[in-house]
Write a protein that holds these residues in place. Structure first.
Motif, PDB file in Angstrom:
ATOM      1  N   GLY A 134       0.790  -1.230   0.000  1.00  0.00           N
ATOM      2  CA  GLY A 134       0.000   0.000   0.000  1.00  0.00           C
ATOM      3  C   GLY A 134       0.814   1.268   0.000  1.00  0.00           C
ATOM      4  N   SER A 135       2.099   1.191  -0.193  1.00  0.00           N
ATOM      5  CA  SER A 135       2.884   2.421  -0.275  1.00  0.00           C
ATOM      6  C   SER A 135       3.943   2.298  -1.361  1.00  0.00           C
ATOM      7  N   SER A 136       4.087   3.372  -2.140  1.00  0.00           N
ATOM      8  CA  SER A 136       5.104   3.349  -3.192  1.00  0.00           C
ATOM      9  C   SER A 136       6.331   4.155  -2.783  1.00  0.00           C
ATOM     10  N   GLU A 137       6.322   4.648  -1.553  1.00  0.00           N
ATOM     11  CA  GLU A 137       7.421   5.513  -1.101  1.00  0.00           C
ATOM     12  C   GLU A 137       8.755   4.754  -1.025  1.00  0.00           C
ATOM     13  N   PRO A 138       9.845   5.382  -1.441  1.00  0.00           N
ATOM     14  CA  PRO A 138      11.162   4.752  -1.280  1.00  0.00           C
ATOM     15  C   PRO A 138      11.446   4.375   0.173  1.00  0.00           C
ATOM     16  N   TYR A 263       8.169  -9.077 -10.069  1.00  0.00           N
ATOM     17  CA  TYR A 263       8.938  -7.948  -9.534  1.00  0.00           C
ATOM     18  C   TYR A 263       8.899  -6.715 -10.438  1.00  0.00           C
ATOM     19  N   THR A 264       8.898  -5.552  -9.814  1.00  0.00           N
ATOM     20  CA  THR A 264       8.980  -4.261 -10.520  1.00  0.00           C
ATOM     21  C   THR A 264       9.905  -3.379  -9.681  1.00  0.00           C
ATOM     22  N   GLY A 265      10.630  -2.484 -10.299  1.00  0.00           N
ATOM     23  CA  GLY A 265      11.415  -1.501  -9.534  1.00  0.00           C
ATOM     24  C   GLY A 265      12.526  -2.104  -8.698  1.00  0.00           C
ATOM     25  N   THR A 266      12.657  -1.615  -7.460  1.00  0.00           N
ATOM     26  CA  THR A 266      13.777  -2.001  -6.595  1.00  0.00           C
ATOM     27  C   THR A 266      13.772  -3.494  -6.261  1.00  0.00           C
ATOM     28  N   GLY A 284      16.311 -12.364  -0.169  1.00  0.00           N
ATOM     29  CA  GLY A 284      16.176 -11.315  -1.173  1.00  0.00           C
ATOM     30  C   GLY A 284      14.722 -10.948  -1.364  1.00  0.00           C
ATOM     31  N   GLY A 285      14.498  -9.921  -2.153  1.00  0.00           N
ATOM     32  CA  GLY A 285      13.121  -9.508  -2.387  1.00  0.00           C
ATOM     33  C   GLY A 285      13.054  -8.311  -3.305  1.00  0.00           C
ATOM     34  N   GLY A 286      11.946  -7.615  -3.235  1.00  0.00           N
ATOM     35  CA  GLY A 286      11.797  -6.438  -4.083  1.00  0.00           C
ATOM     36  C   GLY A 286      10.360  -6.008  -4.181  1.00  0.00           C
ATOM     37  N   ARG A 287      10.141  -4.993  -5.021  1.00  0.00           N
ATOM     38  CA  ARG A 287       8.790  -4.460  -5.236  1.00  0.00           C
ATOM     39  C   ARG A 287       7.996  -5.340  -6.167  1.00  0.00           C
ATOM     40  N   TYR A 288       6.700  -5.377  -5.924  1.00  0.00           N
ATOM     41  CA  TYR A 288       5.802  -6.068  -6.860  1.00  0.00           C
ATOM     42  C   TYR A 288       4.527  -5.228  -6.967  1.00  0.00           C
ATOM     43  N   ASP A 289       4.661  -4.098  -7.681  1.00  0.00           N
ATOM     44  CA  ASP A 289       3.616  -3.082  -7.675  1.00  0.00           C
ATOM     45  C   ASP A 289       2.350  -3.471  -8.440  1.00  0.00           C
ATOM     46  N   ARG A 290       2.407  -4.513  -9.254  1.00  0.00           N
ATOM     47  CA  ARG A 290       1.213  -4.842 -10.047  1.00  0.00           C
ATOM     48  C   ARG A 290       0.471  -6.071  -9.531  1.00  0.00           C
ATOM     49  N   ASP A 299      -5.435  -1.359  -6.940  1.00  0.00           N
ATOM     50  CA  ASP A 299      -4.216  -1.064  -7.687  1.00  0.00           C
ATOM     51  C   ASP A 299      -3.231  -0.417  -6.712  1.00  0.00           C
ATOM     52  N   MET A 300      -2.586  -1.244  -5.916  1.00  0.00           N
ATOM     53  CA  MET A 300      -1.694  -0.716  -4.871  1.00  0.00           C
ATOM     54  C   MET A 300      -0.315  -1.340  -4.993  1.00  0.00           C
ATOM     55  N   PRO A 301       0.704  -0.544  -4.718  1.00  0.00           N
ATOM     56  CA  PRO A 301       2.064  -1.065  -4.789  1.00  0.00           C
ATOM     57  C   PRO A 301       2.418  -1.890  -3.544  1.00  0.00           C
TER      58      PRO A 301
END
Ligand code: AMP
Length: 428
Positions: A134-138, A263-266, A284-290, A299-301
């Motif tokens: 729910g947050s796209s903030e770095p 995965y998307t982004g970082t 390991g891990g990362g963003r999965y905004d979709r 539609d939440m990151p």
């Protein structure tokens, strides 16, 4: 009849349970500190939960899933990873509409992949994972990375390397894939049959191939980092800035990829260089905004990580790292010369245990010196010693195994004295 456990599985007992408890207690404490709540999902799901999210052309979905029809013919799969199940659950139970965002969850569970077993690579293994939705903030990327590195720090690791990359959004990836295919095209015949198929279906997966011929073709290819759109570039800069502010060392690895499509982004990985093992990624891990919207949710990151419990323990043992906690319940070891079944010893044992203090009994030894040595080796805080003299006088001798100070005190004051010696923080 002699039966063995299936290939790639293990029986966990003895010392491994001590390591496991240590790791799990350490992570649970940190999840509390970072505000993550536990979620437990089923060990199997409808197959589409994984095939759609992890990606039809990934190794996991193509070759590694334990998929079977149930008695009514529905296709089920033993979970190969945690994120897809958590997303399925969060969407199904509408958790994002009622919670303060980001929703922060963690899980501890066994995972199943039909891989070729080797040291640090099992067919059934355990993962500890965290998801923040729910947050796209770095800041949130940085927070999960911070949590992952803090976990390893608190476990006692000194020299892990944190690798970070961004694989961009669908916009950056479109132009990269075009360029990447142009680069690969002339060498297409040198790729393995799997990668030739991937070239059409999902070219990014060629990066995951472990075959040396494919690796060498890919190693000189353009990197996604050169194709990031301004927003993705800015986001990665933001994550880096926060990590630097937190004094977390990282290494930007522009060839880092991860084996799932979602995965998307970082993205990031924690790697141990202290071992000559191919299986050196501990987590390991990362963003999965979709992914949430692909599962029919808002539609939440989101972002998260998973670390391998078995592999972490394996590396800890190989590096000679201990697993005794500096804080936690006080552990005492009772050495009694007249035998643990003798009435006075039993009463003392009851006093200690009923006060919530762990006490193990030296059932075998009739020698105080040997008993104390054993207690020290096994990481106990105190030895509780009962000899003839103690029984006669109604007292007990306590030896502090940290500094070898010794106290003989009246039995009625025993529990108080134990707590006094070990300090309140050990009883947290
Ligand atoms: P992954 O879900 O593939 O990103 O893996 C995350 C972590 O889980 C890895 O860094 C490993 O520590 C652990 N892991 C993954 N696959 C296995 C396996 N087959 N056996 C043991 N640990 C694994």
């Amino acid at each position: 009849m002699k039966l063995n456990s299936p290939r790639g599985t293990s029986d966990i007992y003895g010392e491994d349970i001590e390591y496991r408890d240590f790791v799990i207690e350490t992570v649970r404490e940190l999840f509390k500190v970072f505000g993550f709540q536990e979620i437990i999902t089923p060990a199997f799901e409808h197959t589409e939960v994984f095939s759609r999210s992890i990606g039809e052309s990934t190794d996991i979905v193509q070759k590694e899933m334990y998929t079977f029809p149930d008695r009514k013919g529905r296709s089920l799969t033993l979970r190969p990873e945690g994120t897809a199940s958590i997303v399925r659950s969060v969407v199904e139970k509408k958790m994002l509409s009622s919670q303060e965002l980001p929703l922060k969850l963690f899980y501890i569970g066994n995972m199943f992949r039909y891989e070729r077993p080797q040291k640090g690579r099992m067919r059934e293994f355990w993962q500890i994972g965290a998801e923040a939705m729910g947050s796209s903030e770095p800041l949130i990327d940085a927070e999960v990375i911070w949590l992952l590195s803090r976990i390893f720090y608190n476990l006692g690791f000194k020299k892990l390397q944190l690798r970070i990359n961004s694989i961009g959004c669908s916009q950056c990836r479109g132009s990269f894939i075009h360029e990447f295919k142009e680069y690969i095209q002339p060498g297409l015949g040198g790729l393995c049959p799997d990668c030739r198929n991937r070239f059409e279906a999902n070219p990014l997966r060629i990066f995951d191939c472990k075959k040396s011929s494919c690796r060498s073709i890919v190693s000189g290819s353009p990197k996604i980092s050169g194709f990031l759109c301004p927003d993705c570039r800015k986001h990665l800069q933001g994550v880096k800035k926060i990590l630097t502010g937190l004094s977390i060392e990282y290494y930007i690895d522009d060839s880092l990829v991860r084996g799932f499509d979602y995965y998307t982004g970082t993205i990031f990985e924690m790697v141990s260089h202290e071992l000559e093992s191919a299986q050196n990624a501990l987590g390991g891990g990362g963003r999965y905004d979709r992914l949430l919207s692909e599962f029919g949710g808002p539609d939440m990151p989101a972002t998260g990580f998973a670390l391998g419990l078995d592999r972490t323990i394996l590396v800890m043992k190989e590096l000679g790292m201990g697993c005794s906690r500096k804080t936690g319940p006080v552990k005492t070891y009772m050495i009694t010369l007249s035998g643990p079944g003798e009435a006075y010893s039993l009463e003392v044992l009851r006093d200690i245990r009923e006060a919530g203090i762990a006490c193990q009994v030296d059932y075998a030894s009739r020698n105080i010196g040997t008993g104390i040595k054993k207690a020290g080796k096994k990481g106990f805080d105190l030895a509780v010693i009962i000899g003839d003299e103690e029984i006669h006088k109604g007292c007990v001798t306590i030896k502090d195994l940290d500094n070898f100070r010794q106290y003989t005190i009246d039995r009625t004051r025993l529990v108080k004295k134990i707590l006094e010696i070990t300090g309140v923080e050990k009883n947290g």
